[in-house]
Design a protein around this motif. Structure first.
Motif, PDB file in Angstrom:
ATOM      1  N   LEU A 121      -9.865  -2.654 -27.501  1.00  0.00           N
ATOM      2  CA  LEU A 121      -8.684  -1.891 -27.109  1.00  0.00           C
ATOM      3  C   LEU A 121      -9.056  -0.725 -26.198  1.00  0.00           C
ATOM      4  CD1 LEU A 121      -6.640  -1.540 -30.457  1.00  0.00           C
ATOM      5  CD2 LEU A 121      -6.041  -2.952 -28.479  1.00  0.00           C
ATOM      6  N   THR A 122     -10.062   0.014 -26.604  1.00  0.00           N
ATOM      7  CA  THR A 122     -10.471   1.189 -25.837  1.00  0.00           C
ATOM      8  C   THR A 122     -10.943   0.795 -24.447  1.00  0.00           C
ATOM      9  OG1 THR A 122     -11.107   2.313 -27.888  1.00  0.00           O
ATOM     10  CG2 THR A 122     -11.994   3.188 -25.829  1.00  0.00           C
ATOM     11  N   ASP A 123     -11.812  -0.191 -24.375  1.00  0.00           N
ATOM     12  CA  ASP A 123     -12.372  -0.600 -23.076  1.00  0.00           C
ATOM     13  C   ASP A 123     -11.291  -1.172 -22.168  1.00  0.00           C
ATOM     14  OD1 ASP A 123     -14.863   0.181 -23.970  1.00  0.00           O
ATOM     15  OD2 ASP A 123     -15.483  -1.846 -24.547  1.00  0.00           O
ATOM     16  N   ARG A 124     -10.459  -2.050 -22.705  1.00  0.00           N
ATOM     17  CA  ARG A 124      -9.475  -2.742 -21.868  1.00  0.00           C
ATOM     18  C   ARG A 124      -8.342  -1.812 -21.434  1.00  0.00           C
ATOM     19  NH1 ARG A 124      -9.722  -6.376 -18.161  1.00  0.00           N
ATOM     20  NH2 ARG A 124      -8.352  -8.178 -18.329  1.00  0.00           N
ATOM     21  N   SER A 125      -7.989  -0.846 -22.271  1.00  0.00           N
ATOM     22  CA  SER A 125      -6.938   0.101 -21.891  1.00  0.00           C
ATOM     23  C   SER A 125      -7.351   0.902 -20.659  1.00  0.00           C
ATOM     24  CB  SER A 125      -6.621   1.047 -23.052  1.00  0.00           C
ATOM     25  OG  SER A 125      -7.707   1.919 -23.326  1.00  0.00           O
ATOM     26  N   GLN A 126      -8.626   1.220 -20.574  1.00  0.00           N
ATOM     27  CA  GLN A 126      -9.123   1.993 -19.444  1.00  0.00           C
ATOM     28  C   GLN A 126      -9.177   1.155 -18.170  1.00  0.00           C
ATOM     29  OE1 GLN A 126     -12.813   3.299 -21.159  1.00  0.00           O
ATOM     30  NE2 GLN A 126     -11.893   5.049 -22.199  1.00  0.00           N
ATOM     31  N   GLU A 127      -9.320  -0.160 -18.348  1.00  0.00           N
ATOM     32  CA  GLU A 127      -9.357  -1.056 -17.186  1.00  0.00           C
ATOM     33  C   GLU A 127      -7.964  -1.361 -16.653  1.00  0.00           C
ATOM     34  OE1 GLU A 127     -11.381  -4.491 -18.578  1.00  0.00           O
ATOM     35  OE2 GLU A 127     -13.310  -3.483 -18.842  1.00  0.00           O
ATOM     36  N   LEU A 128      -6.979  -1.522 -17.558  1.00  0.00           N
ATOM     37  CA  LEU A 128      -5.661  -2.020 -17.155  1.00  0.00           C
ATOM     38  C   LEU A 128      -4.570  -0.962 -17.138  1.00  0.00           C
ATOM     39  CD1 LEU A 128      -5.466  -5.436 -19.062  1.00  0.00           C
ATOM     40  CD2 LEU A 128      -6.195  -5.011 -16.708  1.00  0.00           C
ATOM     41  N   GLY A 129      -4.729   0.112 -17.874  1.00  0.00           N
ATOM     42  CA  GLY A 129      -3.673   1.107 -17.986  1.00  0.00           C
ATOM     43  C   GLY A 129      -3.447   1.869 -16.697  1.00  0.00           C
ATOM     44  N   PRO A 130      -2.255   2.450 -16.537  1.00  0.00           N
ATOM     45  CA  PRO A 130      -1.972   3.252 -15.346  1.00  0.00           C
ATOM     46  C   PRO A 130      -2.804   4.534 -15.325  1.00  0.00           C
ATOM     47  CG  PRO A 130      -0.184   3.432 -16.942  1.00  0.00           C
ATOM     48  CD  PRO A 130      -1.113   2.389 -17.461  1.00  0.00           C
ATOM     49  N   ASP A 131      -2.775   5.209 -14.188  1.00  0.00           N
ATOM     50  CA  ASP A 131      -3.489   6.485 -14.079  1.00  0.00           C
ATOM     51  C   ASP A 131      -2.991   7.460 -15.143  1.00  0.00           C
ATOM     52  OD1 ASP A 131      -4.819   5.480 -11.927  1.00  0.00           O
ATOM     53  OD2 ASP A 131      -3.536   6.447 -10.419  1.00  0.00           O
ATOM     54  N   ASP A 132      -3.904   8.218 -15.715  1.00  0.00           N
ATOM     55  CA  ASP A 132      -3.592   9.219 -16.739  1.00  0.00           C
ATOM     56  C   ASP A 132      -3.005   8.593 -18.008  1.00  0.00           C
ATOM     57  OD1 ASP A 132      -4.399  11.292 -15.011  1.00  0.00           O
ATOM     58  OD2 ASP A 132      -2.416  11.289 -14.055  1.00  0.00           O
ATOM     59  N   TYR A 133      -3.305   7.311 -18.234  1.00  0.00           N
ATOM     60  CA  TYR A 133      -2.804   6.630 -19.433  1.00  0.00           C
ATOM     61  C   TYR A 133      -3.488   7.201 -20.672  1.00  0.00           C
ATOM     62  CZ  TYR A 133      -1.450   2.597 -22.380  1.00  0.00           C
ATOM     63  OH  TYR A 133      -0.938   1.770 -23.357  1.00  0.00           O
ATOM     64  N   ASP A 134      -2.693   7.581 -21.661  1.00  0.00           N
ATOM     65  CA  ASP A 134      -3.216   8.204 -22.879  1.00  0.00           C
ATOM     66  C   ASP A 134      -2.554   7.558 -24.092  1.00  0.00           C
ATOM     67  OD1 ASP A 134      -4.668   9.926 -24.483  1.00  0.00           O
ATOM     68  OD2 ASP A 134      -3.176  11.530 -24.361  1.00  0.00           O
ATOM     69  N   PRO A 135      -2.925   6.321 -24.421  1.00  0.00           N
ATOM     70  CA  PRO A 135      -2.241   5.592 -25.498  1.00  0.00           C
ATOM     71  C   PRO A 135      -2.618   6.111 -26.871  1.00  0.00           C
ATOM     72  CG  PRO A 135      -4.112   4.329 -24.741  1.00  0.00           C
ATOM     73  CD  PRO A 135      -4.011   5.527 -23.826  1.00  0.00           C
ATOM     74  N   ARG A 136      -1.796   5.769 -27.813  1.00  0.00           N
ATOM     75  CA  ARG A 136      -2.082   5.991 -29.235  1.00  0.00           C
ATOM     76  C   ARG A 136      -2.189   4.615 -29.873  1.00  0.00           C
ATOM     77  NH1 ARG A 136      -1.570   9.995 -33.144  1.00  0.00           N
ATOM     78  NH2 ARG A 136      -1.002  11.453 -31.488  1.00  0.00           N
ATOM     79  N   PHE A 137      -3.318   4.317 -30.506  1.00  0.00           N
ATOM     80  CA  PHE A 137      -3.499   3.021 -31.152  1.00  0.00           C
ATOM     81  C   PHE A 137      -2.939   3.055 -32.575  1.00  0.00           C
ATOM     82  CE2 PHE A 137      -7.527   2.625 -28.372  1.00  0.00           C
ATOM     83  CZ  PHE A 137      -6.779   2.128 -27.320  1.00  0.00           C
ATOM     84  N   HIS A 138      -2.151   2.055 -32.890  1.00  0.00           N
ATOM     85  CA  HIS A 138      -1.513   1.946 -34.204  1.00  0.00           C
ATOM     86  C   HIS A 138      -1.695   0.506 -34.660  1.00  0.00           C
ATOM     87  CE1 HIS A 138       2.236   2.863 -36.849  1.00  0.00           C
ATOM     88  NE2 HIS A 138       1.674   1.752 -37.292  1.00  0.00           N
ATOM     89  N   ILE A 139      -2.417   0.326 -35.758  1.00  0.00           N
ATOM     90  CA  ILE A 139      -2.750  -1.016 -36.251  1.00  0.00           C
ATOM     91  C   ILE A 139      -2.276  -1.165 -37.684  1.00  0.00           C
ATOM     92  CG2 ILE A 139      -4.649  -2.594 -36.780  1.00  0.00           C
ATOM     93  CD1 ILE A 139      -6.182  -1.305 -34.475  1.00  0.00           C
ATOM     94  N   ASP A 140      -1.533  -2.245 -37.928  1.00  0.00           N
ATOM     95  CA  ASP A 140      -1.038  -2.550 -39.270  1.00  0.00           C
ATOM     96  C   ASP A 140      -1.995  -3.531 -39.926  1.00  0.00           C
ATOM     97  OD1 ASP A 140       0.375  -3.081 -41.568  1.00  0.00           O
ATOM     98  OD2 ASP A 140       2.283  -3.465 -40.560  1.00  0.00           O
ATOM     99  N   VAL A 141      -2.609  -3.115 -41.038  1.00  0.00           N
ATOM    100  CA  VAL A 141      -3.612  -3.965 -41.692  1.00  0.00           C
ATOM    101  C   VAL A 141      -3.089  -4.622 -42.973  1.00  0.00           C
ATOM    102  CG1 VAL A 141      -5.532  -2.683 -40.691  1.00  0.00           C
ATOM    103  CG2 VAL A 141      -4.684  -2.048 -42.960  1.00  0.00           C
ATOM    104  N   TYR A 142      -1.823  -4.406 -43.313  1.00  0.00           N
ATOM    105  CA  TYR A 142      -1.187  -5.124 -44.417  1.00  0.00           C
ATOM    106  C   TYR A 142      -1.996  -5.078 -45.717  1.00  0.00           C
ATOM    107  CZ  TYR A 142       2.050  -6.953 -40.967  1.00  0.00           C
ATOM    108  OH  TYR A 142       3.001  -7.067 -39.985  1.00  0.00           O
ATOM    109  N   GLY A 143      -2.617  -3.942 -45.991  1.00  0.00           N
ATOM    110  CA  GLY A 143      -3.362  -3.778 -47.237  1.00  0.00           C
ATOM    111  C   GLY A 143      -4.749  -4.390 -47.215  1.00  0.00           C
ATOM    112  N   MET A 144      -5.187  -4.921 -46.067  1.00  0.00           N
ATOM    113  CA  MET A 144      -6.450  -5.666 -46.025  1.00  0.00           C
ATOM    114  C   MET A 144      -7.682  -4.786 -46.206  1.00  0.00           C
ATOM    115  SD  MET A 144      -6.136  -8.886 -45.910  1.00  0.00           S
ATOM    116  CE  MET A 144      -4.655  -8.897 -46.888  1.00  0.00           C
ATOM    117  N   ILE A 145      -7.604  -3.506 -45.854  1.00  0.00           N
ATOM    118  CA  ILE A 145      -8.759  -2.626 -46.111  1.00  0.00           C
ATOM    119  C   ILE A 145      -8.961  -2.497 -47.616  1.00  0.00           C
ATOM    120  CG2 ILE A 145      -9.581  -0.237 -45.926  1.00  0.00           C
ATOM    121  CD1 ILE A 145      -8.411  -0.159 -43.113  1.00  0.00           C
ATOM    122  N   GLY A 146      -7.865  -2.403 -48.341  1.00  0.00           N
ATOM    123  CA  GLY A 146      -7.963  -2.394 -49.799  1.00  0.00           C
ATOM    124  C   GLY A 146      -8.513  -3.697 -50.348  1.00  0.00           C
TER     125      GLY A 146
END
Length: 424
Positions: A217-242
């Protein structure tokens, strides 16, 4: 203006109903469907077609406005109402609900919505999906009768000042978590990608698969995102870390994993939704508090998002009061009346918990547009792109509804200013 008729037509929703318990227990994909028997009451298959009810409210000038009854993809799980079957519930809307609401003044939105919220049929409250869809139509009816936006009707009901810029939209990729996410990067989506990490296979037996994905996500966002792109990553793991680590959640092994996720996401902020699912609200809150305390003590800056067991308005209050999350997902169909979602966003005001006005891929374009007005009226921290799992359509629907509403409100305000100036 009076309400003169209420009509209910069974229809489809934007995705499917899935038996979450069966999937978590290891049901295998068979193409787009799943192999095996369902385990949650009401399901005939592990994955079955999503249903909705199209609600038409007719006003005395013959205008017709709409709302859509819809329920979440994982209906019947995590303390939610049972599977929503349109053919079963449509007669309730055209019967007891219509009997209660026909003849009322359409401009009395909050009173009408509260009446619906408190209704009982045969001693039971109305299914959340019914309250959700009919209240959307009531909101649209009030806006039509007052010749204003649904945003303004909701803001007046809640006592808020609407946002003047679109609320950040959260895109969801579905299982196509690479291609759809690349689409999001190109469009500069502010919050993304959801990613649907709902099995051990998708997160990795030790969490390694998710870690690799966050690095991508980090690498590809920097390649494809617009100039000054500052995304927030939000991932739903459905309890899988537990599932892969277990409790206690403040121990080094768990905290170190979150630290690794934070490092992989840098320099962008990271939000993890539903890190565990321990089976009931009280224990879920305790587990999330434990995790947040462990992360804070280790200076790990990853936000935790409440989802499982945070369904009703009372659930939202409990999570916020306990400080169990950095964000709470307000899962709009699960709260019932759409005004209750607005009230839940407002409950987060003045606390350390931000409000994510969410919902489900299994809604419709009508309910998604209605929620866009709630997001604007309350200036939520973020709102979900919906319906569907294809990303583009849901993002367009929600983003464009907010933009056209803001533009209309600006025009209306300019007209009022011009009239005042002319009078002077």
């Amino acid at each position: 203006m009076k309400i003169t008729g209420i009509y209910a037509t069974p229809g489809y929703s934007g995705f499917f109903f899935d038996d979450q318990r069966a999937i978590k227990q290891g049901a295998e994909h068979d193409g787009f469907t799943y192999v095996g028997e369902p385990v949650t009451d009401g399901f005939d298959e592990i994955r079955q077609a999503g249903e909705s009810i199209i609600v038409d409210i007719e006003l005395e000038d013959s205008t017709v406005v709409r709302g859509d009854c819809a329920a979440v993809q994982y209906s019947g799980a995590g303390g939610r109402d049972p599977l929503f079957k349109a053919e079963e519930y449509a007669p309730v809307i055209e019967g007891p609900v219509a009997d209660e609401l026909v003849g009322r003044d359409a401009t009395d939105f909050l009173d009408n919505a509260e009446t619906l919220e408190e209704m009982e049929v045969d001693g039971d409250r109305l299914h959340t999906a019914i309250r959700y869809g009919v209240s959307q139509a009531l909101l649209a009816a009030a806006a039509e009768a007052e010749n204003t936006t649904q945003t303004d009707v909701m803001a007046n009901a809640l006592g808020t000042e609407p946002a003047t810029e679109p609320v950040p939209v959260f895109g969801q990729s579905g299982d196509d978590r690479y291609n759809n996410t690349e689409k999001m990067f190109v469009k500069g989506v502010p919050v993304l990608p959801h990613a649907l990490i709902n099995s051990v296979e998708k997160i990795g037996e030790n969490g390694e698969t998710l870690l690799e994905y966050v690095e991508w996500l980090t690498d590809r966002s920097q390649e494809l995102g617009p100039d000054d792109y500052d995304p927030r990553f939000h991932i739903d793991v459905y309890g899988m870390i537990g599932e892969i680590f277990g409790g206690p959640y403040d121990r080094d092994e768990v905290v170190d994993y979150f630290a690794a996720l934070e490092e992989a996401a840098a320099p962008y902020p990271l939000q993890i939704e539903g890190p565990m699912d321990v089976g009931n609200r009280e224990d879920q809150i305790a587990a999330m508090v434990e995790l947040r305390e462990g992360l804070e003590a280790a200076d790990v800056d990853v936000d935790i998002v409440a989802d499982e067991w945070c369904n009703t308005f009372e659930d939202v209050q409990a999570f916020v009061d306990a400080g169990a999350a950095d964000l709470v997902q307000i899962k709009t169909p699960d709260l019932g009346g759409i005004h209750r979602s607005g009230q839940a966003v407002r409950y987060c005001e003045g606390t350390d918990t931000r409000a994510y006005l969410g919902g489900t891929c299994n809604e419709t374009e009508t309910s998604a547009r209605a929620c866009a007005h709630v997001a604007l009226a309350t200036d939520a921290a973020q709102t979900l792109a919906k319906p569907g799992m294809g990303f583009d359509e849901g993002y367009m629907i929600v983003e464009n509804e907010m933009r056209r509403t803001i533009a209309r409100r600006e025009r209306d305000q300019q007209t009022e200013t011009d009239e005042i100036t002319a009078d002077d």
